[in-house]
Write a protein that holds these residues in place. Structure first.
Motif, PDB file in Angstrom:
ATOM      1  N   HIS A   1       7.880  42.515  -8.859  1.00  0.00           N
ATOM      2  CA  HIS A   1       8.441  43.189  -7.918  1.00  0.00           C
ATOM      3  C   HIS A   1       9.442  44.290  -8.649  1.00  0.00           C
ATOM      4  CE1 HIS A   1       5.279  45.588  -5.240  1.00  0.00           C
ATOM      5  NE2 HIS A   1       5.730  44.281  -4.388  1.00  0.00           N
TER       6      HIS A   1
ATOM      7  N   TYR B   1      -5.705  48.356   5.118  1.00  0.00           N
ATOM      8  CA  TYR B   1      -4.864  48.654   5.738  1.00  0.00           C
ATOM      9  C   TYR B   1      -5.168  50.243   7.241  1.00  0.00           C
ATOM     10  CZ  TYR B   1      -1.221  45.290   4.390  1.00  0.00           C
ATOM     11  OH  TYR B   1      -0.733  44.235   3.829  1.00  0.00           O
TER      12      TYR B   1
ATOM     13  N   TYR C   1      -4.732  51.266  -0.066  1.00  0.00           N
ATOM     14  CA  TYR C   1      -5.175  49.264   0.705  1.00  0.00           C
ATOM     15  C   TYR C   1      -7.052  50.380   2.134  1.00  0.00           C
ATOM     16  CZ  TYR C   1      -2.146  46.615  -0.968  1.00  0.00           C
ATOM     17  OH  TYR C   1      -1.571  45.957  -2.106  1.00  0.00           O
TER      18      TYR C   1
ATOM     19  N   LYS D   1      -3.396  37.940  -0.110  1.00  0.00           N
ATOM     20  CA  LYS D   1      -4.610  39.022  -0.544  1.00  0.00           C
ATOM     21  C   LYS D   1      -4.334  37.919  -2.330  1.00  0.00           C
ATOM     22  CE  LYS D   1      -2.642  42.245   1.653  1.00  0.00           C
ATOM     23  NZ  LYS D   1      -1.180  42.068   2.018  1.00  0.00           N
TER      24      LYS D   1
ATOM     25  N   PHE E   1       0.980  34.189  -2.479  1.00  0.00           N
ATOM     26  CA  PHE E   1       1.959  33.792  -2.372  1.00  0.00           C
ATOM     27  C   PHE E   1       2.389  34.340  -1.171  1.00  0.00           C
ATOM     28  CE2 PHE E   1       4.146  38.366  -1.747  1.00  0.00           C
ATOM     29  CZ  PHE E   1       2.597  39.047  -1.455  1.00  0.00           C
TER      30      PHE E   1
ATOM     31  N   ASN F   1       0.980  35.156   1.582  1.00  0.00           N
ATOM     32  CA  ASN F   1       0.192  36.456   2.023  1.00  0.00           C
ATOM     33  C   ASN F   1      -0.804  35.719   0.675  1.00  0.00           C
ATOM     34  OD1 ASN F   1      -0.999  39.113   0.288  1.00  0.00           O
ATOM     35  ND2 ASN F   1       1.015  39.925   0.160  1.00  0.00           N
TER      36      ASN F   1
ATOM     37  N   TYR G   1      12.487  48.938  -4.054  1.00  0.00           N
ATOM     38  CA  TYR G   1      11.230  48.328  -2.881  1.00  0.00           C
ATOM     39  C   TYR G   1      11.824  49.001  -1.497  1.00  0.00           C
ATOM     40  CZ  TYR G   1       7.649  45.218  -0.973  1.00  0.00           C
ATOM     41  OH  TYR G   1       6.682  44.202  -0.619  1.00  0.00           O
ATOM     42  N   TRP G   2      10.742  49.498  -1.251  1.00  0.00           N
ATOM     43  CA  TRP G   2      10.687  49.352   0.272  1.00  0.00           C
ATOM     44  C   TRP G   2      11.804  50.679   0.470  1.00  0.00           C
ATOM     45  CZ3 TRP G   2       7.832  44.987   3.267  1.00  0.00           C
ATOM     46  CH2 TRP G   2       6.536  45.262   2.491  1.00  0.00           C
TER      47      TRP G   2
ATOM     48  N   GLU H   1      -2.412  48.777  -6.393  1.00  0.00           N
ATOM     49  CA  GLU H   1      -2.424  48.060  -5.983  1.00  0.00           C
ATOM     50  C   GLU H   1      -3.838  48.052  -4.833  1.00  0.00           C
ATOM     51  OE1 GLU H   1       0.895  46.620  -2.866  1.00  0.00           O
ATOM     52  OE2 GLU H   1       2.222  46.759  -4.932  1.00  0.00           O
TER      53      GLU H   1
ATOM     54  N   ASN I   1       8.808  50.962  -5.813  1.00  0.00           N
ATOM     55  CA  ASN I   1       7.283  50.537  -5.191  1.00  0.00           C
ATOM     56  C   ASN I   1       7.597  50.743  -3.893  1.00  0.00           C
ATOM     57  OD1 ASN I   1       4.983  49.441  -5.113  1.00  0.00           O
ATOM     58  ND2 ASN I   1       5.895  48.279  -3.716  1.00  0.00           N
TER      59      ASN I   1
ATOM     60  N   TRP J   1      -3.997  44.002  -6.329  1.00  0.00           N
ATOM     61  CA  TRP J   1      -3.238  42.719  -6.118  1.00  0.00           C
ATOM     62  C   TRP J   1      -3.655  41.892  -5.065  1.00  0.00           C
ATOM     63  CZ3 TRP J   1       2.250  43.142  -6.084  1.00  0.00           C
ATOM     64  CH2 TRP J   1       2.976  42.784  -5.325  1.00  0.00           C
TER      65      TRP J   1
HETATM   66  C1  GCU Z   1       2.476  47.166  -0.239  1.00  0.00           C
HETATM   67  C2  GCU Z   1       3.677  46.264  -1.640  1.00  0.00           C
HETATM   68  C3  GCU Z   1       3.141  44.528  -1.845  1.00  0.00           C
HETATM   69  C4  GCU Z   1       2.700  43.660  -0.894  1.00  0.00           C
HETATM   70  C5  GCU Z   1       1.574  44.428  -0.529  1.00  0.00           C
HETATM   71  C6  GCU Z   1       0.792  44.080   1.099  1.00  0.00           C
HETATM   72  O1  GCU Z   1       2.104  47.394  -1.365  1.00  0.00           O
HETATM   73  O2  GCU Z   1       3.415  46.584  -2.200  1.00  0.00           O
HETATM   74  O3  GCU Z   1       4.650  43.848  -2.338  1.00  0.00           O
HETATM   75  O4  GCU Z   1       2.229  42.473  -1.301  1.00  0.00           O
HETATM   76  O5  GCU Z   1       2.182  46.296   0.354  1.00  0.00           O
HETATM   77  O6  GCU Z   1       1.116  44.435   1.708  1.00  0.00           O
HETATM   78  O7  GCU Z   1       0.619  42.551   0.617  1.00  0.00           O
END
Ligand code: GCU
Length: 592
Positions: free
Chosen positions: A350, A479, A475, A568, A551, A566, A375-376, A501, A413, A546
């Motif tokens: 990012h 989510y 997501y 994903k 990571f 994470n 970011y955020w 993503e 982002n 994503w």
């Molecule tokens: C968000 C974010 C990512 C994060 C991802 C997640 O969209 O941009 O940095 O890692 O979702 O929730 O895994």
């Protein structure tokens, strides 16, 4: 005036610390092309959570006087504690895995100063703040963890042994960029190469060479010398039979235009040309590609033709295990996995990745989305936050402006839809366009209105008016929402959309059933449903799921499943592909 004198004079005015901390000198372009003493390798270090090294006398930045002057000191770089540079400290020492504070690096090196030469100390990046000292003199400071910076050291450099100290601090602060919370590990340290660059007395500091917007038979650009002097310059592109004589003005600057009909860079043919700038005192060579990028209605056009961005998001983390990428082989491995997926495009998330990654992607025919870590929830009304964000944008564009494969600059982002944020980002977008009118500008949005009655997501964000591409992180199936295959998308903006993503988490090897969260089958089903969803989005011009590989993140602490990772990724941290990898690969092959 000696740098140290200048520094002490400014201190005398007791300005706030960050104003007196001298800024780096203007960034030197195309460092890979320069004669350099590479200072990578083993450095000594001292961990300093109480910031003793700034206060005690002598401070940690002075060469140790234990014998010479008999000063009482309670530190020592020669104690044998060493770290590899480039590299984050978190993954080099177990006791530093969670370390977020100040650490002092030190190394000595021999230099041979030559008459008529100038010397620049260059850092690929240091996360997050760095104070740099040479031979007991403070050169200055830099803030920002992912962009290069440099100091001219012609005065401070000694012929012979030199004592270099760098204080790096990766503490997170609310006014920093990124701010307090991120979904990635806060890898601290000298995370990219350190070089002592030798230059002629007057040299080419920066330049631009690109296709002139609106056509494919005229090149334009400019050259900026290190000094405000008039010099003659010859620009040569042998393969295009270009040999153009230029002369800089009294500010050392020259703009130019010329006719040429290059073969255009594309993923299928990532054509690069040898380019030579020859001044009376300096020679710069580069390999530059030429292409056009634009949007028309809801399409992205590369070289005037609609293209679908078959992408993947990538963090700058080593392909096997964790830690910041620190070698060209590691970045190449990540990009080869992207190619194996069938990608023609990568979202380097990012933050700006290392220069080798961008140049390798250019040679491999991978288009790039490059972003600054806004970011955020940044402090949108804080002047320091904006200055740092704009500085990072400037450093990112200055370093990579001549890379044909970068097609999108992203300024943010997943930021909240509020006025202060839109004002902050609009300024960054304007600055981006001013610095680089040819490339597309975007930002990954995430607050999208969901219309339950029609199972439709509607993109309406006051930032949408200012970007060229509507990029949305979605997501569905992880989510929020379900039944993603039939999810529809709408927008009032006649612009292309990238799904920047999507995805879900899976522990590699936990196959399970497709309705069982955290299993490979569950993750693969999310991808299958999105592939079906895509066929229903008429204005979809690309996607970068994503994410390429699992990571490290302090937000992901589910025992037995995440354990600080994470999940994903389409590939595990051992480099093992999950089932979803092959779903995406199949989709991209169908898009051929
Ligand atoms: C968000 C974010 C990512 C994060 C991802 C997640 O969209 O941009 O940095 O890692 O979702 O929730 O895994």
């Amino acid at each position: 005036m000696k740098r140290r004198t200048r520094y002490l004079l400014t201190l005398a005015f007791t300005l706030p610390l960050y104003l007196t901390a001298q800024s780096p000198d203007p960034l030197l372009a195309n460092v890979a092309d320069k004669e350099a003493l590479v200072l990578d390798g083993t450095w000594n270090y001292i961990v300093d959570p109480y910031h003793t090294g700034y206060r005690d006398s002598p401070r940690y930045d002075f060469p140790e006087y234990i014998d010479a002057k008999g000063n009482f000191v309670e530190y020592g770089f020669q104690a044998g504690n060493t770290l590899k540079v480039p590299g984050d400290w978190n993954t080099q020492r177990d006791e530093l895995l969670y370390y977020e504070n100040l650490l002092w690096y030190q190394r000595s090196f021999m230099a041979k100063k030559r008459d008529g030469k100038r010397y620049v100390l260059y850092f690929g990046a240091a996360n997050y703040r760095a104070d740099v000292y040479m031979n007991g003199e403070k050169l200055g400071s830099h803030e920002g963890g992912f962009t290069p910076f440099n100091f001219e050291v012609t005065d401070e450099l000694k012929n012979g042994d030199n004592y270099l100290v760098v204080a790096v601090n990766n503490q997170r602060k609310e006014e920093y960029v990124p701010t307090l919370k991120t979904d990635w590990w806060n890898y601290g340290g000298l995370t990219r190469s350190v070089k002592l660059i030798e230059l002629p007395d007057a040299y080419i500091r920066d330049y631009k060479l690109q296709l002139k917007k609106g056509g494919t038979d005229r090149l334009y650009g400019w050259v900026q010398l290190s000094d405000s002097i008039e010099q003659n310059i010859t620009l040569e592109i042998p393969e295009l039979k270009v040999k153009k004589q230029l002369s800089t003005d009294a500010k050392g600057h020259v703009d130019f235009e010329l006719r040429a009909k290059p073969i255009l860079w594309s993923p299928e043919n990532p054509k690069l040309y040898d380019v030579l700038f020859q001044t009376e005192t300096d020679t710069v060579t580069d390999r530059i590609g030429f292409r056009t990028i634009g949007v028309k209605g809801q399409k992205i056009l590369l070289n005037g033709r609609p293209i679908f961005l078959k992408g993947i998001s990538i963090h700058e983390e080593a392909p096997y295990g964790g830690g910041r990428v620190s070698t060209a082989d590691q970045s190449r491995q990540l990009l080869e996995w992207a190619k194996e997926l069938g990608c023609n495009y990568v979202r380097l998330a990012h933050y700006p990745h290392n220069e080798a990654m961008v140049r390798q992607a250019e040679e491999m025919g991978l288009m790039v989305w490059s972003e600054i870590p806004v970011y955020w929830n940044i402090l949108w009304e804080n002047g320091h936050s904006y200055r740092i964000a704009e500085q990072m944008l400037d450093e990112m564009i200055t370093r990579d402006r001549n890379r044909a494969n970068i097609i999108i600059w992203s300024v943010a982002n997943e930021t909240p839809k509020k006025e202060a944020r839109t004002v902050f980002l609009k300024k960054l977008i304007d600055k981006t366009r001013e610095m680089d009118p040819e490339r597309l500008v975007s930002a990954a949005l995430h607050e999208v209105r969901y219309d339950k009655t029609t199972h439709t997501k509607v993109i309406e964000d006051d930032l949408a008016e200012y970007v060229d591409i509507l990029s949305v992180n979605n997501y569905c199936g992880w989510y929020q929402n379900s039944d993603c295959a039939s999810l529809k998308w709408a927008t009032a903006f006649k612009k292309p959309m990238i799904m920047s993503e999507f995805g879900g988490g899976a522990l590699q090897g936990l196959y399970g059933k497709k309705d069982e969260r955290w299993t490979e089958k569950f993750q693969a089903e999310i991808y299958r449903q999105h592939v079906q969803m895509f066929d229903g989005i008429g204005f979809l011009a690309g996607t970068s799921p994503w994410i390429l590989k699992d990571f490290k993140s302090p937000l992901r602490m589910l025992p037995g499943i995440q354990d600080q990772w994470n999940r994903k990724g389409l590939i595990s941290e051992e480099g093992i592909r999950k089932q979803a990898f092959f779903v995406l690969q199949g989709y991209y092959q169908s898009k051929e």
